[in-house]
Design an enzyme around this catalytic site. Structure first.
Site, PDB file in Angstrom:
ATOM      1  N   ASP A  78       0.861  -1.183   0.000  1.00 41.44           N
ATOM      2  CA  ASP A  78       0.000   0.000   0.000  1.00 41.44           C
ATOM      3  C   ASP A  78       0.898   1.235   0.000  1.00 41.44           C
ATOM      4  O   ASP A  78       2.129   1.136   0.039  1.00 41.44           O
ATOM      5  CB  ASP A  78      -0.987  -0.046   1.162  1.00 41.44           C
ATOM      6  CG  ASP A  78      -0.307  -0.002   2.521  1.00 41.44           C
ATOM      7  OD1 ASP A  78       0.918   0.248   2.583  1.00 41.44           O
ATOM      8  OD2 ASP A  78      -1.001  -0.219   3.530  1.00 41.44           O
ATOM      9  N   SER A  79       0.282   2.401  -0.034  1.00 42.25           N
ATOM     10  CA  SER A  79       1.062   3.633  -0.189  1.00 42.25           C
ATOM     11  C   SER A  79       1.453   4.242   1.147  1.00 42.25           C
ATOM     12  O   SER A  79       2.239   5.186   1.191  1.00 42.25           O
ATOM     13  CB  SER A  79       0.239   4.656  -0.965  1.00 42.25           C
ATOM     14  OG  SER A  79      -0.843   5.106  -0.152  1.00 42.25           O
ATOM     15  N   GLY A  80       0.904   3.738   2.219  1.00 43.18           N
ATOM     16  CA  GLY A  80       1.148   4.322   3.537  1.00 43.18           C
ATOM     17  C   GLY A  80       0.104   5.344   3.937  1.00 43.18           C
ATOM     18  O   GLY A  80       0.000   5.695   5.110  1.00 43.18           O
ATOM     19  N   GLY A  81      -0.659   5.833   2.958  1.00 40.09           N
ATOM     20  CA  GLY A  81      -1.609   6.904   3.241  1.00 40.09           C
ATOM     21  C   GLY A  81      -2.644   6.519   4.285  1.00 40.09           C
ATOM     22  O   GLY A  81      -2.893   7.271   5.236  1.00 40.09           O
ATOM     23  N   PHE A  82      -3.216   5.345   4.145  1.00 43.98           N
ATOM     24  CA  PHE A  82      -4.278   4.930   5.056  1.00 43.98           C
ATOM     25  C   PHE A  82      -3.776   4.847   6.493  1.00 43.98           C
ATOM     26  O   PHE A  82      -4.418   5.329   7.432  1.00 43.98           O
ATOM     27  CB  PHE A  82      -4.856   3.586   4.615  1.00 43.98           C
ATOM     28  CG  PHE A  82      -5.933   3.071   5.518  1.00 43.98           C
ATOM     29  CD1 PHE A  82      -7.215   3.609   5.476  1.00 43.98           C
ATOM     30  CD2 PHE A  82      -5.676   2.069   6.439  1.00 43.98           C
ATOM     31  CE1 PHE A  82      -8.214   3.144   6.320  1.00 43.98           C
ATOM     32  CE2 PHE A  82      -6.675   1.599   7.288  1.00 43.98           C
ATOM     33  CZ  PHE A  82      -7.937   2.140   7.227  1.00 43.98           C
ATOM     34  N   ASP A  98      -2.524   8.294  -1.511  1.00 43.28           N
ATOM     35  CA  ASP A  98      -3.831   8.958  -1.498  1.00 43.28           C
ATOM     36  C   ASP A  98      -4.222   9.326  -0.082  1.00 43.28           C
ATOM     37  O   ASP A  98      -3.577   8.914   0.885  1.00 43.28           O
ATOM     38  CB  ASP A  98      -4.913   8.050  -2.116  1.00 43.28           C
ATOM     39  CG  ASP A  98      -5.168   6.808  -1.265  1.00 43.28           C
ATOM     40  OD1 ASP A  98      -4.296   6.441  -0.450  1.00 43.28           O
ATOM     41  OD2 ASP A  98      -6.237   6.200  -1.418  1.00 43.28           O
ATOM     42  N   GLN A 145     -11.413   7.405  -4.975  1.00 42.82           N
ATOM     43  CA  GLN A 145     -11.944   7.919  -3.713  1.00 42.82           C
ATOM     44  C   GLN A 145     -13.278   8.626  -4.001  1.00 42.82           C
ATOM     45  O   GLN A 145     -13.823   8.478  -5.087  1.00 42.82           O
ATOM     46  CB  GLN A 145     -10.928   8.861  -3.051  1.00 42.82           C
ATOM     47  CG  GLN A 145      -9.670   8.162  -2.520  1.00 42.82           C
ATOM     48  CD  GLN A 145      -9.933   7.294  -1.273  1.00 42.82           C
ATOM     49  OE1 GLN A 145     -11.023   7.309  -0.690  1.00 42.82           O
ATOM     50  NE2 GLN A 145      -8.929   6.491  -0.911  1.00 42.82           N
ATOM     51  N   GLY A 157     -11.293   3.885   0.474  1.00 37.19           N
ATOM     52  CA  GLY A 157     -12.223   4.672   1.278  1.00 37.19           C
ATOM     53  C   GLY A 157     -13.519   3.966   1.604  1.00 37.19           C
ATOM     54  O   GLY A 157     -14.487   4.606   2.019  1.00 37.19           O
ATOM     55  N   ASP A 184      -7.746  -7.422   0.201  1.00 34.00           N
ATOM     56  CA  ASP A 184      -6.823  -7.659   1.320  1.00 34.00           C
ATOM     57  C   ASP A 184      -7.572  -7.327   2.590  1.00 34.00           C
ATOM     58  O   ASP A 184      -8.448  -6.460   2.587  1.00 34.00           O
ATOM     59  CB  ASP A 184      -5.595  -6.748   1.221  1.00 34.00           C
ATOM     60  CG  ASP A 184      -5.887  -5.366   1.778  1.00 34.00           C
ATOM     61  OD1 ASP A 184      -5.594  -5.132   2.963  1.00 34.00           O
ATOM     62  OD2 ASP A 184      -6.441  -4.531   1.027  1.00 34.00           O
TER      63      ASP A 184
END
Lengths: 377, 377
Positions: free
Chosen positions: A93-97, A147, A192, A219, A269
């Site tokens: 993942d991008s780390g954003g969450f 994101d 999103q 989201g 996931d």
């Protein structure tokens, strides 16, 4: 080039479809469930056991790995595959969450997010460029754009601004990946827009114009409930191109998976099978069982005597209850294993049902059995 | 009868010897190391992995199992072998040692010990008769007499009184086992007497007159230090019959094992390989390594690239360091595995050296290598 990332849907049944992705580290059968290997390990599982359950791909968390041991450290040790002894595909993942859900003192700007580590309070910055750099250092086969996961509930104006920021970050992620990504690695966009149909549509259109290797729906599963999630999903998936994989992030229960595959989702996931396992909850064809419950203390039956999974087949419920009550490592090990095996079996049966053109009947029958426990979310 | 417990020493080299025990659930190669399965599980290990390390037998703790889930409960579920999915031999201790070290509000009398559970404060009683009854309910292949583990340091008079009580309890245990034990199950006596040579001698003589299937040396490794332990052991073993197995309880480090085999010991149990593993310590031919140490953070080497154990061979020290620092289950799983594998390899190499008449050279060479770490106890 031969190493290119590919996705082919080989069979469809209604909106549901079966396919295969090809990555630098191997193929992924879809619909696919990706066990979550947060900090470079699928918790309480040996990597070879994860593979034996039928998992083709695991997920790694950029946020956790950038904090400890650090992306440059993992890269110096040969990348995440070598580091965690998993030679199959990895999606990061991008780390954003997780910046939003775990980090302290977050500050969001157009540039990105600065935050403090939840481990030791050290200050970090994540931007689209740094997120992609980290994912490339980890060596992920499939990478995600950076994101902002819009919170729920969220007013329309805020949801719009958040989505538009994510779209600008998606473009910057795409540019960063174009210069840093390796041959065959893929970058997925993330739709999103909260539960607002027009915002979801605008987001999907913007991403499709940027042309990603795959498209995630982000989201969701953030508190809106299953009905609203499925409604939003049902409106979003048709906006995405047929020839690219679709990934519903962070979802979900077995029921969620079935209902989402029915709407055309290819990838999932979720920490649920492993986290639930550590807390004594097991998933099966007849619903969920809470092994902490005293009713299991003298039950000599295994979880599922017909299972091919040793964890579900070779230990009594009474023993598993004992392990959970005694907080023994083996309880978490066996229940995580049984749950991941069940999730992969569910995916395998969905794939077979789609290929054989009987997905709707399979879904109906399985959903009826799953709800027998009466305590589903 | 064919199911009788047997022990045969097939080779000797000095005082060291190689042999084989035969139990209802299989054979045990000696010298043997028994992993400790405290609460019906060798912590953080699957039973099949315990077996794969080379373990022929595991130990179960009467104290833990009587409190949770209860001996009658285990019996109703088919006995401890079925309960924990281990079909090999099991030895159970008598509960005496852990009543002294773990229980609350202990009260010792001629009859036995009353105490409160460390889990929920419930009151229990252990007597020689109840201890044997519990061990029979668990279905242990090898059972131990109920004894009082004399504390250290201990004045001579107190050590004598404690030892004499243990001898009376041994006789009662023997009588209880005669009426409750099953064909092929064995009962071992336990020599006590602290570090006092004459008390050890009196204890050994008393037990030999009672004629047990095997003889343990108890009350050592309780704080007296390696030198005094070996001295006491060296004086005690010659008092025991050659045709019965000798078991040094609760010992120890790899060095302890080598030095005790050299003095004629056939069996050991210890939590050290698993407990140390959970705390980031690993044992190897060149001594101990503490993986918490930051020096391992960027070390790409496995613990032992020549090992046949996947845990020692397939993961970098940097990754293991990361798992330990992150308190991941997999850290405890891999390090317990690597340590148990090492202990079993040590036993296998000792057995081979004895058979080949080169035990003294093996011991000398191995002890020299093991001390290279400089931080041995």
């Amino acid at each position: 080039m031969s190493a290119a990332f590919t996705f082919n849907a080989s069979a469809t049944d209604g909106a549901a479809r079966v396919g295969e992705m090809s990555c630098p580290h191997g193929r992924i059968r879809t619909p696919a469930f990706m066990p979550v290997g947060t900090a470079g390990t699928v918790k309480a599982m040996l990597p070879e056991t994860v593979r034996e359950t039928g998992a083709d791909i695991v997920l790694g968390n950029t946020y956790h790995l950038m904090l400890r041991p650090g992306a440059e450290q993992v890269a110096a040790l040969g990348g995440l595959h070598t580091f965690m002894n998993w030679d199959g595909p990895i999606l990061t993942d991008s780390g954003g969450f997780q910046v939003m859900s775990l980090a302290k003192l977050r500050k969001i700007s157009e540039q990105g997010v600065t935050f403090q580590s939840h481990i030791d309070g050290a200050t970090f910055e994540l931007t689209p460029e740094r997120s992609i750099e980290i994912q490339c250092l980890l060596g992920a086969d499939i990478q995600m754009v950076f994101d902002e996961c819009t919170r729920y509930p969220c007013e329309r104006d805020e949801a719009r601004a958040s989505m538009e920021l994510s779209m600008r970050w998606a473009e910057r992620s795409r540019e960063a990946f174009a210069s840093m990504g390796h041959a065959g690695q893929a970058l997925f966009g993330i739709v999103q827009g909260g539960v607002h149909a027009d915002l979801r549509e605008a987001s999907a259109r913007a991403l499709c114009e940027m042309d990603f290797d795959g498209y995630a729906v982000g989201g969701l599963a953030v508190g809106e409930g299953q009905e609203l999630m499925l409604e939003t999903l049902g409106r979003t998936v048709p906006l995405l191109p047929d020839d690219r994989p679709r990934y519903l992030m962070g979802v979900g229960t077995p029921q969620d998976l079935i209902l989402s595959v029915a709407r055309g989702v290819d990838m999932f996931d979720c920490v649920m099978p492993t986290r639930s396992g550590r807390h004594g909850q097991v998933f099966g064809w007849d619903g969920r069982v809470n092994l902490r419950n005293a009713s299991h203390a003298d039950d000599p039956r295994p979880l599922d005597e017909t299972s091919s999974c040793p964890a579900a087949r070779d230990y009594s419920r009474a023993y598993l209850h004992h392990l959970v009550k005694s907080r023994e490592y083996l309880g978490a090990m066996l229940l995580s294993w049984a749950n991941l095996h069940f999730y992969q079996q569910l995916m395998a049966r969905m794939r077979a049902a789609i290929v054989e053109g009987r997905f709707e009947a399979f879904a109906k029958q399985t959903l009826a059995r799953l709800s027998a426990d009466g305590n589903q979310v």
